[in-house]
Enzyme design. Structure first.
Site, short mmCIF file in Angstrom:
data_model
loop_
_atom_site.label_atom_id
_atom_site.label_comp_id
_atom_site.label_asym_id
_atom_site.label_seq_id
_atom_site.Cartn_x
_atom_site.Cartn_y
_atom_site.Cartn_z
N LYS A 192 0.84 -1.21 0.00
CA LYS A 192 0.00 0.00 0.00
C LYS A 192 0.86 1.24 0.00
CE LYS A 192 0.84 1.25 4.47
NZ LYS A 192 1.59 2.42 4.88
N ALA B 6 10.36 -3.38 6.02
CA ALA B 6 10.48 -2.15 6.82
C ALA B 6 10.52 -0.93 5.90
CB ALA B 6 11.71 -2.19 7.72
N GLY B 7 9.66 -0.94 4.87
CA GLY B 7 9.68 0.12 3.86
C GLY B 7 8.53 1.10 3.94
N GLY B 8 7.57 0.88 4.85
CA GLY B 8 6.42 1.77 4.92
C GLY B 8 5.34 1.41 3.91
N ALA C 265 3.52 -1.64 4.25
CA ALA C 265 2.67 -2.65 4.90
C ALA C 265 3.02 -4.09 4.53
CB ALA C 265 1.18 -2.38 4.63
N GLY C 266 4.30 -4.37 4.36
CA GLY C 266 4.73 -5.72 4.00
C GLY C 266 4.38 -6.74 5.06
N GLY C 267 4.61 -6.43 6.31
CA GLY C 267 4.27 -7.36 7.41
C GLY C 267 2.77 -7.56 7.50
N ASP D 221 -2.50 -1.96 9.84
CA ASP D 221 -2.69 -1.95 8.38
C ASP D 221 -3.28 -3.25 7.84
OD1 ASP D 221 -1.65 0.61 8.17
OD2 ASP D 221 0.39 -0.09 7.76
#
Ligand code: C5P
Length: 310
Positions: free
Chosen positions: A18, A110-112, A114-116, A150
């Site tokens: 996202k 950890a890129g902002g 919403a990977g996790g 998220d």
């Protein structure tokens, strides 16, 4: 003759990243979470999740893709937490269930983006199908909200307004497809760290309403108006922690983007182009600056977590 692949009785799910097109940060609640007002757009950068049955009582995880070796594959991983959440809250006979989860990361870590949360949402969907659990979409969002702010958006995808902690999502009808160039950073940024820096830099302010300029631009399908309306309160904190991001943001605008911003808590930056052709030009120009580790051309909105064949 059957092939090995045809005999496989697992389930595959694809989940998007996202971008927050607008993100306004309000005061903290009792648990330290900030009230947010945001508009999410799901974009065509994906994590792919495959699940299969395993020994009852066991949940195991393997991760592949760029940077995935940094991630824990123990009970702290959001995918494993999502599996346990289904076992604890939905499964009738959890002791009879087990799974092996395999995730191929395409979303920066950890890129902002919403990977996790994508992994949590995808695992909820994949395992509810594998284990034949009856989980309605709104229940999946409720379970997801307990795993991360998220996650409900990663379930629904498309374009949506997010309120509360960002976990109260309402789909927004928009017109058109938007073309972005995503600039990936060398090193990730921790979301709690960016929120902490935000609190150090700013006095708590009441959370504003969702930006009407953004909603109007999205309803009209106007990338120029959308580019001008992009806004992220967390950008100030992310740039404060990574001053070099400002140079990248300026370079994107100089290279012809309609707008650019830090995605969520960063450090990934997203640049909007007026068309697909403009996005190709923008990508080439940004690549020539050497200011980011790598770049991806993506489009949005795309669907949230969904089953894929085979
Ligand atoms: O919900 P999630 O675990 O993804 O959030 C990561 C961190 O981001 C939280 O621990 C919190 O520090 C911060 N956060 C926040 N307010 C929100 C969402 C996240 O302060 N609404």
């Amino acid at each position: 003759m059957t092939t090995l692949a045809q005999n496989w009785d697992g389930v595959r799910v694809r989940v998007p990243a996202k971008i927050n097109l607008g993100l306004a940060v309000g005061p903290r609640d009792d648990e330290g979470y900030h009230q947010l007002s945001t508009i999410f757009q799901a974009v065509s950068l994906y994590d792919d999740i495959a699940v299969e049955h395993a020994e009852p009582g066991t949940i195991t995880l393997e991760m592949h893709g760029e940077g995935s070796e940094e991630l824990p594959v123990d009970d702290t991983n959001l995918a494993i937490r999502a599996a346990r959440c289904l076992l604890d809250n939905v499964a009738q006979q959890p002791e009879r269930l087990g799974a092996h989860i395999s995730i191929k990361k395409g979303i920066p870590i950890a890129g902002g983006m919403a990977g996790g949360s994508a992994d949590a949402a995808g695992t909820l969907l994949a395992l509810s199908v594998l284990w034949d659990l009856d989980v309605a979409p709104n229940e999946m969002c409720e379970l997801g909200a307990g795993l991360g702010a998220d996650v409900p958006f990663s379930v629904v995808g498309g374009t949506a307004i997010g309120e509360g902690r960002g976990d109260e999502v309402a789909q927004l009808l928009t017109r058109g497809t938007y073309h972005w160039v995503i600039a990936l950073a060398e090193e990730g940024l921790s979301t709690p760290r960016v929120f902490r820096r935000f609190d150090e830099l700013f006095e708590p302010a009441p959370v504003p309403q969702v930006s009407q300029e953004l909603v109007m631009a999205l309803t009209a399908g106007n990338p120029r108006a959308l580019g001008e309306a992009l806004h992220n309160d967390l950008q100030y904190a992310a740039v404060d922690l990574r001053p070099e991001l400002q140079e990248l943001l300026d370079a994107g605008l100089d290279a012809g983007a309609c707008g650019g911003l830090v995605s969520g808590s960063g450090p990934t930056c997203a640049f909007l182009a007026e068309s697909e052709a403009e996005a190709m030009t923008l990508l080439n120009r940004l690549q020539a600056t050497g200011l980011a580790r790598d770049y991806r051309r993506v489009h949005g909105p795309v669907a949230g977590a969904r089953l894929v064949a085979g």
